[in-house]
Each structure stands twice: as structure tokens, then as C-alpha cells.
Design an enzyme around this catalytic site. Structure first.
Site, PDB file in Angstrom:
ATOM      1  N   HIS A  26       0.849  -1.194   0.000  1.00  0.00           N
ATOM      2  CA  HIS A  26       0.000   0.000   0.000  1.00  0.00           C
ATOM      3  C   HIS A  26       0.881   1.238   0.000  1.00  0.00           C
ATOM      4  O   HIS A  26       2.060   1.195   0.361  1.00  0.00           O
ATOM      5  CB  HIS A  26      -0.956   0.011   1.198  1.00  0.00           C
ATOM      6  CG  HIS A  26      -0.284   0.306   2.521  1.00  0.00           C
ATOM      7  ND1 HIS A  26      -0.139   1.581   3.015  1.00  0.00           N
ATOM      8  CD2 HIS A  26       0.287  -0.520   3.446  1.00  0.00           C
ATOM      9  CE1 HIS A  26       0.483   1.533   4.183  1.00  0.00           C
ATOM     10  NE2 HIS A  26       0.761   0.275   4.466  1.00  0.00           N
ATOM     11  N   CYS A  27       0.298   2.354  -0.454  1.00  0.00           N
ATOM     12  CA  CYS A  27       0.999   3.641  -0.400  1.00  0.00           C
ATOM     13  C   CYS A  27       0.228   4.554   0.552  1.00  0.00           C
ATOM     14  O   CYS A  27      -0.376   4.067   1.505  1.00  0.00           O
ATOM     15  CB  CYS A  27       1.142   4.246  -1.788  1.00  0.00           C
ATOM     16  SG  CYS A  27      -0.402   4.463  -2.670  1.00  0.00           S
ATOM     17  N   VAL A  28       0.208   5.843   0.310  1.00  0.00           N
ATOM     18  CA  VAL A  28      -0.403   6.787   1.250  1.00  0.00           C
ATOM     19  C   VAL A  28      -1.916   6.648   1.300  1.00  0.00           C
ATOM     20  O   VAL A  28      -2.531   6.763   2.353  1.00  0.00           O
ATOM     21  CB  VAL A  28      -0.012   8.235   0.876  1.00  0.00           C
ATOM     22  CG1 VAL A  28      -0.675   9.226   1.820  1.00  0.00           C
ATOM     23  CG2 VAL A  28       1.493   8.395   0.922  1.00  0.00           C
ATOM     24  N   ARG A  30      -3.695   4.194  -1.148  1.00  0.00           N
ATOM     25  CA  ARG A  30      -4.192   3.118  -1.991  1.00  0.00           C
ATOM     26  C   ARG A  30      -3.628   1.746  -1.618  1.00  0.00           C
ATOM     27  O   ARG A  30      -2.465   1.640  -1.260  1.00  0.00           O
ATOM     28  CB  ARG A  30      -3.842   3.400  -3.456  1.00  0.00           C
ATOM     29  CG  ARG A  30      -4.625   4.525  -4.100  1.00  0.00           C
ATOM     30  CD  ARG A  30      -3.911   5.049  -5.334  1.00  0.00           C
ATOM     31  NE  ARG A  30      -2.749   5.863  -4.986  1.00  0.00           N
ATOM     32  CZ  ARG A  30      -1.751   6.130  -5.804  1.00  0.00           C
ATOM     33  NH1 ARG A  30      -1.735   5.620  -7.017  1.00  0.00           N
ATOM     34  NH2 ARG A  30      -0.754   6.886  -5.410  1.00  0.00           N
TER      35      ARG A  30
END
Length: 481
Positions: A26-28, A30
Site C-alpha cells: 500500500h501507499c499513502v 491506496r
């Protein structure tokens, strides 16, 4: 049981279960999946989940927009899943299997230039500021420039050139470093190689040849090599950087580990520097010059309006496919060859147009509070030059805002090119981009920005009222693999 366990279980089911998940991270905002079979994911059901604000596929990854609580959602998802957890870099590598050959090339270029963009943007902004200080006369100053009337600002102008020169003239150092970083080889060798391309011991740059005079050489008795520098050159640096990478990989395989620390760098660096000045530099310089000359000719020809219309209309689809990263090298080459780039202002205008289409959606759907969590940040991000949230989160979802943005971008691009609007170099690809525009072009760029704002807003509202283009748009690059 976590806060998002129920939605996580449903997402796990709708995405095809563990057997369909190659890797996940995952990112910030999503969740980012690499799926074994992307067709198994039920996108409609996924986007109907209360916690999900949208989804899209890019660079071989299926990305599900969750929002600021994505880390909590991710933990709940991993608690009910046996999916393989990987870092973002590992997921990017895993996603390559879902990309065609052209997308893979574009992805490599993106990862090479991405670390350099912040510095290039700073350099473009500083060049614009120096233009205001040293090139623009003011009536209030008796027709003189700021540097002509102020010792302080003259010093500031002179000092800022130190930074601009470091960014643009010494760009090959950044490129060769970034290539070794991306390819996982020895980064200090990349830095040394870059310095060998722009050393003060070399002729100022390849363009000094045209000015006549004697070219210094290295004399080896039976042959000589011209001591030409490749300051601000992109393609010679890329060719040399990749040669260094593949030589280092080769010698690591054939040289015993006991002596590899000595001989791998030695046998990798010396041949690369030699071939860079003997073969790759001259060839790369010629290729770069031909590309920039071709693009510049198209942008300044009698049919420049057609070139601009096509580029302005198609740039947003290029962003979707990831192929837009290829324009970075062209922009840098144009700025080096012609003292500025007519291409980059069109890129900024395309971003503004797509942002404006989102603004229209915010107005049309002002009662949709869930959508505002995506649309408002997406519009702000696009106006500042990052359009992916706007494109994937809103415009492609509805279709008609995306078309409206493309039309507005095309019209703004035609005006920009027809008035020879030029930027010093790559800048912030949105509203702040006007700071990187040359002084004589700023009014024209401001008018083009108005076109890029007004046209998409009006068209988006009209398309919504007329119920036109109300289908989600799918873009696929042709397979070359």
C-alpha cells in the site's frame, strides 16, 4: 476484529482471493495489488464497498483507493489473507509481468527521471526568477532591469546561477547515478562516469565545435579522441549509464568474488568512459540533436497548430499508459539545444485542463460527500501537476470529463504553440508552471491557462446535461511483446 475487517473480506473475495494475488502493498491512500489474472477482479462490486473510493489499473498494478486510513485497512486485509506481502519496489518489479514491452521501457524511463524531477523543477523556477531580475525592464526603474539598479539583486541573480548551472549543466551526473540506482549496480561508479562526461578538462560542450577553433584531444600515438564535454546532454549520459550497468553485471558473473571488489569496478568504468567519449557520446549527441530538431521543426512549422492539437489532445491518454515519461528527455534536450522548450507548456496546460474537468464534477455533484473525498484533493493535485488521482479517480470513471479535458487541452495547446510560448525548462506542471515560462511568453501562457480552465468546465457541464460520453473509458497500449 478490525474496523475494516468486513470490507477487507469482501475486497479479498471480489479481487479473486489469495490465488489471484501475486503480491500486495500500500501507499499513502491506496492498496496496490499485482494480480495473476486482472480480469477476475469484479471492479463494480469493489467500488461499491463503503470503504472504497475508486479503483484503477496502472503500470501493471490494480490500485484500490481507500484514503488516509489505508494502513489500517491494509492490516485488516492482511489479517484475513494469505497474500504475499511485499515492499512497493518489489511490487513494481512483480508488476512487470503485466506490462507490454513499450510499458516496460516507459517504466524504466520514469524511474530514471523521477528522482531528478524535483531538482529540474527548482532549476526551471530559478531560471524564471532570474529572468525577472535580469532580463525584464520596468518603467518604474526608468526602463532598466532590477539587477541594473540594485547591487543586492545583482548578487542574488549571480548567486542563483550557481544552482541552475549545477542542475542543468551537470545533468549527466544525475542521469548516470539514477540509472545505476534503478538497475541496482554501484551508484558511485555512476556518479564518477557522469563527472567524466562533464569534467572541466573537457571542451565546454559539444556545441563549441560549431564555433570553430582547435579541439583538444587525447593523443594515444596511433589514434586520438576528442576531448568534448557533454554538459546538459541526456542521451549520451543514458547510453553511457546503461553500458556501465551491463558491463558491471557481466564482470560480476565472470570475476571471482575474492577479487571482484578491485577488478569489477576497474573493468567496468574504464571501458565505459573510453567508449563514452569515442562512440556513445558522439552518437548520442547526434541522436538527441536530431530528435530535438525534429520536434522543434514540428512546433515551429506551418502545421504547428496540428502538431499542438494532436499532442494536447493525446497527452492525458499518454499519462494513463505511462508513456508520457518519454517527454522528459525530449524537453531537456529541447531546452539544451534551443534555450527553452515549446513542448512543456502544453504538458502543463493538459494537467490544468484535466483538473478543471474535475472542478466541474465537484460543482455538478456537490451533494456527493463521498466523492468529494476523492475529487477535491484530486483537483488540487492536478492543478499542482500530478494528474493521476484526477484521471483515475474521477475523469475516466465518468468518461465525459476526461473527453472535455482533452478538448480543452488541445485548444489551449494550439494557442500556446501558435504564440510560440516557451518555458526555460521543465517546471511544476500545473498553475505554478507559469513561473517557468519565459518573460515574453507569460501573458500568452496565462491566456492559454484560461482556455484550459474554462473550456473543460463548460464542456463537462454540457456533456453531463446532454448525457454524452457517459461510459467509463478503458485505455490499453498495444502489445509489442
Amino acid at each position: 476484529m478490525g474496523k475494516y475487517t468486513d470490507d477487507a473480506k469482501l475486497l479479498h473475495q471480489y479481487i479473486g482471493g489469495d490465488s489471484n494475488i501475486s503480491s500486495v502493498t500500500h501507499c499513502v491512500t491506496r492498496m496496490r495489488f499485482v494480480l495473476n489474472d486482472p480480469k477476475k477482479a469484479d471492479v463494480k462490486k469493489i467500488e461499491d464497498l463503503p470503504s472504497v473510493k475508486g479503483s484503477f489499473t496502472q503500470a501493471g498494478q490494480f490500485q484500490v483507493i481507500i484514503g488516509n486510513d489505508v494502513d489500517e485497512f491494509y492490516n485488516d486485509f492482511m489479517a484475513i489473507s494469505n497474500a504475499t506481502e511485499k515492499s512497493k519496489d518489489d511490487v513494481k518489479k512483480d508488476a512487470v509481468k503485466n506490462q507490454n514491452a513499450l510499458q516496460r521501457v516507459s517504466s524504466v524511463l520514469a524511474e530514471i527521471f523521477a528522482p531528478l524531477i524535483p531538482a529540474i523543477i527548482v532549476g526551471g523556477l530559478l531560471l524564471g526568477f532570474r529572468n525577472i531580475l535580469g532580463e525584464m525592464p520596468f518603467d518604474s526603474l526608468g526602463g532598466k532591469t532590477i539587477v541594473e539598479t540594485s547591487v543586492f539583486w545583482n548578487g542574488v541573480n549571480d548567486f542563483l546561477w550557481l544552482i541552475c548551472e549545477a542542475i542543468f549543466h551537470y545533468l549527466p551526473v544525475g542521469i548516470t547515478w539514477s540509472i545505476t540506482r534503478k538497475m541496482g549496480t554501484t551508484q558511485i561508479l555512476g556518479i564518477v562516469l557522469g563527472i567524466c562526461l562533464i569534467s572541466p578538462n573537457l571542451l565546454a560542450n559539444a556545441y563549441s565545435i560549431a564555433g570553430g577553433g582547435e579541439i583538444p584531444v587525447w593523443d594515444f600515438g596511433f589514434f586520438t579522441i576528442e576531448r568534448i564535454g557533454y554538459q546538459a546532454q541526456v542521451i549520451p549520459a543514458m547510453l553511457a549509464g546503461f553500458l556501465l550497468v551491463y558491463l558491471e553485471r557481466f564482470f560480476k558473473k565472470v570475476i571471482p568474488q575474492a577479487i571482484s571488489m578491485i577488478f569489477v569496478p576497474l573493468f567496468s568504468l574504464i571501458p565505459t568512459v573510453l567508449l563514452a567519449h569515442l562512440v556513445l557520446g558522439p552518437i548520442g549527441w547526434k541522436i538527441g540533436s536530431l530528435i530535438s530538431a525534429g520536434v522543434y521543426s514540428g512546433l515551429t512549422s506551418a502545421f504547428n497548430w496540428l502538431f499542438a492539437a494532436v499532442f494536447g489532445f493525446l497527452y492525458a491518454p499518454l499519462v494513463i499508459t505511462g508513456l508520457h515519461h518519454m517527454t522528459n528527455a525530449i524537453d531537456l534536450q529541447l531546452a539544451n539545444d534551443f534555450g527553452g522548450t515549446i513542448l512543456w507548456p502544453m504538458i502543463a496546460l493538459s494537467n490544468i485542463a484535466q483538473a478543471s474537468a474535475v472542478v466541474a464534477i465537484i460543482y455538478l455533484h456537490k451533494k456527493d460527500e463521498k466523492e468529494k473525498q476523492i475529487s477535491v484533493p484530486a483537483a488540487i493535485s492536478a492543478y499542482l501537476g500530478v494528474t493521476e488521482p484526477a484521471l483515475f479517480g474521477i475523469n475516466i470513471k465518468y468518461g465525459f470529463p476526461f473527453i472535455a479535458g482533452m478538448i480543452g487541452s488541445a485548444l489551449a495547446a494550439v494557442f500556446s504553440v501558435s504564440t510560440s510560448t516557451m518555458a526555460y525548462n521543465i517546471g511544476i506542471g500545473g498553475l505554478p508552471g507559469i513561473l517557468s515560462i519565459m518573460g515574453g511568453s507569460r501573458l500568452n501562457f496565462a491566456i492559454a491557462m484560461v482556455i484550459a480552465i474554462v473550456v473543460p468546465v463548460i464542456l463537462t457541464v454540457v456533456f453531463e446535461k446532454k448525457n454524452m460520453f457517459h461510459n467509463k473509458i478503458e485505455f490499453k497500449t498495444p502489445s509489442f511483446s
